[in-house]
Motif scaffolding. Sequence first.
Motif, PDB file in Angstrom:
ATOM      1  N   UNK A   1      -5.211   4.849 -11.725  1.00 20.57           N
ATOM      2  CA  UNK A   1      -3.891   4.255 -11.983  1.00 20.57           C
ATOM      3  C   UNK A   1      -3.686   3.965 -13.465  1.00 20.57           C
ATOM      4  N   UNK A   2      -2.523   4.342 -13.970  1.00 21.66           N
ATOM      5  CA  UNK A   2      -2.175   4.049 -15.350  1.00 21.66           C
ATOM      6  C   UNK A   2      -2.868   4.900 -16.384  1.00 21.66           C
TER       7      UNK A   2
ATOM      8  N   UNK B   1      -0.628   9.184 -14.221  1.00 20.90           N
ATOM      9  CA  UNK B   1      -0.502   8.548 -12.907  1.00 20.90           C
ATOM     10  C   UNK B   1       0.122   7.171 -13.088  1.00 20.90           C
ATOM     11  N   UNK B   2       1.369   7.016 -12.628  1.00 17.44           N
ATOM     12  CA  UNK B   2       2.100   5.765 -12.786  1.00 17.44           C
ATOM     13  C   UNK B   2       1.932   4.819 -11.593  1.00 17.44           C
ATOM     14  N   UNK B   3       1.166   5.241 -10.561  1.00 19.49           N
ATOM     15  CA  UNK B   3       1.020   4.412  -9.365  1.00 19.49           C
ATOM     16  C   UNK B   3      -0.110   3.412  -9.484  1.00 19.49           C
ATOM     17  N   UNK B   4      -0.390   2.697  -8.378  1.00 15.30           N
ATOM     18  CA  UNK B   4      -1.464   1.694  -8.354  1.00 15.30           C
ATOM     19  C   UNK B   4      -2.709   2.199  -7.643  1.00 15.30           C
ATOM     20  N   UNK B   5      -2.624   3.395  -7.067  1.00 18.58           N
ATOM     21  CA  UNK B   5      -3.788   4.011  -6.443  1.00 18.58           C
ATOM     22  C   UNK B   5      -4.171   5.265  -7.217  1.00 18.58           C
TER      23      UNK B   5
ATOM     24  N   UNK C   1       0.828  -1.195   0.000  1.00 22.01           N
ATOM     25  CA  UNK C   1       0.000   0.000   0.000  1.00 22.01           C
ATOM     26  C   UNK C   1       0.872   1.258   0.000  1.00 22.01           C
ATOM     27  N   UNK C   2       1.941   1.216   0.784  1.00 22.48           N
ATOM     28  CA  UNK C   2       2.822   2.384   0.861  1.00 22.48           C
ATOM     29  C   UNK C   2       3.499   2.671  -0.475  1.00 22.48           C
ATOM     30  N   UNK C   3       3.815   1.627  -1.222  1.00 22.98           N
ATOM     31  CA  UNK C   3       4.503   1.822  -2.507  1.00 22.98           C
ATOM     32  C   UNK C   3       3.530   1.940  -3.674  1.00 22.98           C
ATOM     33  N   UNK C   4       2.222   1.865  -3.381  1.00 26.03           N
ATOM     34  CA  UNK C   4       1.217   1.950  -4.442  1.00 26.03           C
ATOM     35  C   UNK C   4       0.712   3.366  -4.653  1.00 26.03           C
ATOM     36  N   UNK C   5       1.251   4.312  -3.892  1.00 24.89           N
ATOM     37  CA  UNK C   5       0.788   5.703  -3.986  1.00 24.89           C
ATOM     38  C   UNK C   5       0.875   6.200  -5.423  1.00 24.89           C
ATOM     39  N   UNK C   6      -0.015   7.111  -5.810  1.00 24.48           N
ATOM     40  CA  UNK C   6       0.054   7.667  -7.162  1.00 24.48           C
ATOM     41  C   UNK C   6       1.393   8.359  -7.406  1.00 24.48           C
ATOM     42  N   UNK C   7       1.928   8.177  -8.592  1.00 21.34           N
ATOM     43  CA  UNK C   7       3.191   8.812  -9.003  1.00 21.34           C
ATOM     44  C   UNK C   7       2.876   9.681 -10.221  1.00 21.34           C
TER      45      UNK C   7
END
Length: 419
Positions: A382-383, A342-346, A313-319
């Motif tokens: 995401x994506x 948005x390259x993250x998973x959230x 969850x911590x590493x899934x933040x939006x990028x």
Amino acid sequence: DGLARTLAGEPTDGRDRLALDDDGDLALDEDGADDVDGDGLVLEMLVEDPRGAWTRGSDARFLVPASSGDRPRFTRTKEGRDDDGDGRFNEDPEGGVVLDLSFPVGWNSEPGGLGGALPLDDDLSRALADLLLARPPLAVLAFQGNHGRLARAGGIASLAWSDGAGSRADLAAVKLFAESTGRVQDEAIALRRARGEDRPGAALDWVHAVVGALACEVGVWGPLDEGVEARGLTANPRAIATAEAASFTADSLWARWLDDVRGGIGFVDWHPVDLGEGRSALVGGWLPLARANPPPESLAVATGGLAGFVRKLATAAPVLELRIVEASRDGEVVTVRARLENLGRLPTGLGGGEGARVTLELPTGARLLWGENDARLGVLEPGTTSREITAVALVPPGGTLRLAARAPWAAPVDREVKP
């Protein structure tokens, strides 16, 4: 504090030690639970009452809500005597406020409610609220409850987010939870459904509505967590999708765990006790902490994958990634076209509010001719990539433009553009 009391043999229902007049009789903590039958345990007690809300179910160990015509009916309470002689049992026990019932959203204002005299009235809940407002987080996880699943905000029926499937962020968190723990979960379950009852004043509802963070309760352990392969449980873990499991803490599910996994250990059959003055009751029910604390042999199942879930969850933040599609100059006329990805998973937030935003800062002496210098893009899944942002400006030779991208759950991104 609660853990220390539990380890000292004083399990609590989550109240702090603040003395409150729960029953409004101007006395404090004068009618608490008692070990009426002297067996060293304080269990539950059933007092026969024609207006009682409960009756015995098809499995006589467990109670069900009473309907018209059901007999006998019972009032259900903690084991104890009428210490203050007012005709009621255990209505003013030791301590008062439950931290997770003391937040303003959905707060219960009824006299004797466990949320305190006013929401955020106790020092600890107020300090927690102040911290979350001062440093808004990506997510708040509460490791509590005994439903064994990931539950989202939605503690009472009147809240808009108590129904439906939850936000895209909730669904993304459920997917990460299932990947990490292997627990079957196909939807984002509202807190009130996971608990099987309303949770007024829940901290997670306030976090969702006021702070705007992802708010989830992680039920570390529940009746479905020791599956067929692990413990020989006959209940199919996917029973959570059936009508039987409208609540994920239903007695029917715990009964299967009790009988098939524990061999009946953890429940005391109802037995009569004399309360004095011609009154009697039935005492019995689950042993203290039997459903709240996994037995030692169940710890591996209960804790498996939870640390991995937090890491994911911590590493899934939006990028945020700012993509410059065009940066061109024709004399002093500069054209800039860009998209935000948005390259993250959230997603970049729960929805509503400001969402993702890209602003264009012009150098001294420049002015915007056409297009946007403040683009509001909403929530980016995401994506996904935003619509194209275009700005045309008069910029003196050598001038540098700056693009800034911001979103609630993402690190800020700044790009210099020098066409």
